[in-house]
Design an enzyme around this catalytic site. Structure first.
Site, PDB file in Angstrom:
ATOM      1  NE  ARG A   1       1.809  11.927  88.575  1.00 33.44           N
ATOM      2  CZ  ARG A   1       2.495  11.385  89.546  1.00 33.44           C
ATOM      3  NH1 ARG A   1       2.630  12.026  90.688  1.00 33.44           N
ATOM      4  NH2 ARG A   1       3.053  10.211  89.400  1.00 33.44           N
TER       5      ARG A   1
ATOM      6  N   GLY B   1      10.864  12.792  80.787  1.00 35.70           N
ATOM      7  CA  GLY B   1       9.901  13.880  80.948  1.00 35.70           C
ATOM      8  C   GLY B   1       9.928  14.315  82.403  1.00 35.70           C
TER       9      GLY B   1
ATOM     10  N   GLY C   1      11.337   7.534  81.839  1.00 33.92           N
ATOM     11  CA  GLY C   1      10.935   6.743  83.000  1.00 33.92           C
ATOM     12  C   GLY C   1      11.721   6.983  84.269  1.00 33.92           C
TER      13      GLY C   1
ATOM     14  CB  CYS D   1     -18.821  17.784  94.465  1.00 34.27           C
ATOM     15  SG  CYS D   1     -20.209  17.564  95.532  1.00 34.27           S
TER      16      CYS D   1
ATOM     17  CD  GLU E   1      11.388   8.561  73.602  1.00 34.10           C
ATOM     18  OE1 GLU E   1      10.650   7.854  74.310  1.00 34.10           O
ATOM     19  OE2 GLU E   1      11.319   8.581  72.376  1.00 34.10           O
TER      20      GLU E   1
HETATM   21  N1  LLP Z   1       8.739   8.075  76.302  1.00 32.72           N
HETATM   22  C1  LLP Z   1       7.594   7.405  76.150  1.00 32.72           C
HETATM   23  C2  LLP Z   1       7.382   6.602  74.967  1.00 32.72           C
HETATM   24  C3  LLP Z   1       6.588   7.496  77.136  1.00 32.72           C
HETATM   25  O1  LLP Z   1       5.462   6.835  76.983  1.00 32.72           O
HETATM   26  C4  LLP Z   1       6.813   8.309  78.269  1.00 32.72           C
HETATM   27  C5  LLP Z   1       5.791   8.447  79.314  1.00 32.72           C
HETATM   28  C6  LLP Z   1       8.037   8.992  78.383  1.00 32.72           C
HETATM   29  C7  LLP Z   1       8.976   8.842  77.380  1.00 32.72           C
HETATM   30  C8  LLP Z   1       8.377   9.876  79.546  1.00 32.72           C
HETATM   31  O2  LLP Z   1       8.388   9.199  80.739  1.00 32.72           O
HETATM   32  P1  LLP Z   1       8.927   9.930  82.075  1.00 32.72           P
HETATM   33  O3  LLP Z   1      10.405  10.173  81.905  1.00 32.72           O
HETATM   34  O4  LLP Z   1       8.176  11.186  82.226  1.00 32.72           O
HETATM   35  O5  LLP Z   1       8.622   8.959  83.163  1.00 32.72           O
HETATM   36  N2  LLP Z   1       0.792  10.285  83.811  1.00 32.72           N
HETATM   37  C9  LLP Z   1       1.736   9.416  84.494  1.00 32.72           C
HETATM   38  C10 LLP Z   1       2.954   9.152  83.661  1.00 32.72           C
HETATM   39  C11 LLP Z   1       2.644   8.568  82.311  1.00 32.72           C
HETATM   40  C12 LLP Z   1       3.866   8.424  81.461  1.00 32.72           C
HETATM   41  C13 LLP Z   1       3.512   8.115  80.061  1.00 32.72           C
HETATM   42  N3  LLP Z   1       4.632   7.957  79.198  1.00 32.72           N
HETATM   43  C14 LLP Z   1       2.079  10.035  85.846  1.00 32.72           C
HETATM   44  O6  LLP Z   1       1.504  11.058  86.202  1.00 32.72           O
HETATM   45  O7  LLP Z   1       2.870   9.496  86.589  1.00 32.72           O
END
Ligand code: LLP
Length: 452
Positions: free
Chosen positions: A344, A302, A258, A380, A300
């Site tokens: 996004r 991402g 997050g 479109c 975690e």
């Molecule tokens: N762990 C869990 C259980 C998650 O559900 C997620 C993201 C992460 C880790 C990684 O979160 P991060 O560090 O990347 O924020 N598609 C959306 C984001 C959806 C995130 C879903 N879960 C966007 O484009 O902003």
């Protein structure tokens, strides 16, 4: 926007710079050259930037074994290998992501499996390959996993996903710790406690810890801290009420991902190292107060690892000055991609930083005047917008290349084939060299799924 010709370093890849002739390079490779060679749109991934963020994150959280890269943000076999080489672990959220990781030879013991509705095939693949942890999200899944583990003759380590009841300050669709959403077991209602007890009683599962995730693109460090505190409350209660043998197994507190990243010049980066230290201290001191051995803190991330490592290069097509009212117009710049390679903005009102990458704007060191601009795609659909409203120089013209920064997370993975657009290629850059990581999807690829 102060100086359009200046790339904001906290938004662009670490190895991006603008040369004296105005051309932008990433890892020493001019972006217009990549655009000419591979076509546009094209994703360009700075390998060293990604690897260095992996290392920084591992350092902040006490080692790669505590950091699970959330592969949903962007995954290919090569990325899985880089993550492995940097000593990090991996989080997968579907059977497909698990299959990619396994195909890359990623060690299964360093994989955590997520998902709110894991099917039997996903669970069986986890168990058969010896995935490190499965994060249990529902009572049905708990029973199903116990059964699958029994059939496979294996004791599966699990975490219970806890919903700590926190309103993360982020977009509603990516906030995941408040009560009224689909993930995990509620702490407040007691269902997380009940699930933990059920996991301990299940013959083929071993409860090794608790998990929570407050949401994504979170800048308020308080949210992470409050979540940790609440989940620790449950951890303490379990220590009190579980038989000593089962309590001793509770070694992990997985606090999810997050960590927000800056997408625009005016946003500041998070102090992740500072947050990591504060979280680890909080967990250690709470455990000390209770006279217990502190659990290991896992995270975690991402987005924070991959978003800033990638840019998307587009070619400018039509430029239109659209009448809005009698005394206002807005310039619409259309590029050759759009919502199929980056949903996004349409989905979360995301913001991006766009720059001209084939030349300076203006002449004689004088940037061209700024004008209200919307960058739109070629689909479109009126909602096909990449940047809603930006003050951009008025000399951006057809045939220029522009790039959007920080498109590494959740753009390629959420891409679509809308309007029969093939997905763009992903080109990696390192030390002045390019390498094609994912080729462009062709119309033949798209039609190849049709069986009549
Ligand atoms: N762990 C869990 C259980 C998650 O559900 C997620 C993201 C992460 C880790 C990684 O979160 P991060 O560090 O990347 O924020 N598609 C959306 C984001 C959806 C995130 C879903 N879960 C966007 O484009 O902003």
């Amino acid at each position: 926007m102060s100086d359009f010709n200046n790339l904001p370093a906290h938004v662009w890849p670490r190895n991006a710079c603008r040369q004296e002739d105005g051309v932008v390079t990433v890892a020493g490779v001019p972006l217009p050259e990549i655009a000419e060679e591979y076509g546009t749109p094209v994703f360009v991934l700075d390998e060293d930037d990604f690897r260095s963020r992996c290392r920084d994150m591992a350092l902040a959280f006490g080692g790669g074994e505590n950091v699970h890269y959330a592969s949903k943000a962007f995954l290919t076999k090569a990325v899985a290998r880089w993550v492995d080489e940097e000593g990090l672990c991996l989080d997968v959220a579907s059977l497909g992501e698990l299959q990619v990781a396994l195909a890359a030879g990623f060690p299964a013991t360093r994989i955590t499996a997520h998902g709110n509705n894991k099917g039997v095939d996903f669970l069986r693949t986890c168990v058969r390959n010896g995935v490190g942890h499965v994060v249990i999200d529902s009572s049905q899944e708990l029973e199903l996993l116990d059964l699958v583990a029994a059939q496979e003759g294996y004791i599966q380590d699990v975490l219970i996903r806890v919903k700590p009841g926190i309103e993360a300050h982020t977009h509603e669709f990516i906030a995941t710790a408040h009560e009224d959403q689909k993930f995990g077991f509620s702490l407040a209602s007691g269902s997380a406690f009940a699930a933990a007890i059920a996991a301990v009683r299940a013959e083929n599962l071993r409860l090794v810890g608790l998990h929570c995730h407050v949401g994504s693109q979170v800048f308020d460090a308080e949210g992470f801290s409050l979540a940790a505190e609440r989940v620790l409350g449950l951890w303490a209660r379990l220590h009190k009420e579980l038989p000593a043998e089962a309590a001793a197994e509770l070694g992990i507190l997985d606090l999810g991902g997050g960590y927000g990243v800056p997408y625009t010049e005016d946003q500041s980066p998070l102090d992740i190292a500072g947050i990591a230290t504060a979280l680890q201290e909080k967990v250690a001191s709470k455990a000390r107060d209770l006279g217990l051995v502190a659990p290991r803190v896992l995270v975690e991330p991402g987005r924070a690892l991959v978003a800033p490592s990638m840019v998307t290069v587009y070619e400018v097509g039509t430029v239109k000055d659209v009448h809005i009212t009698d005394d206002s117009t807005r310039r619409y710049i259309a590029v050759d991609g759009g919502m199929s390679d980056n949903i996004r903005t349409a989905l979360y009102q995301a913001e991006y930083d766009a720059r001209l990458v084939n030349r300076f704007s203006g002449e004689d060191d004088q940037q061209a005047p700024l004008t209200d601009t919307r960058i739109v795609g070629s689909h479109c659909e009126a909602g096909d917008i990449l940047i809603e409203n930006a003050a951009l120089p008025n000399d951006i013209a057809t045939g220029d290349f522009i790039a959007l920064a920080a498109t590494g997370a959740y753009c390629y993975p959420m891409s679509s084939r809308y309007n029969m657009f093939g997905r763009p290629p992903v080109v990696t850059v390192r030390n002045g060299n390019t390498k094609l990581m994912v080729r462009r999807e062709t119309i033949e690829d798209l039609m190849s799924l049709e069986v009549e």
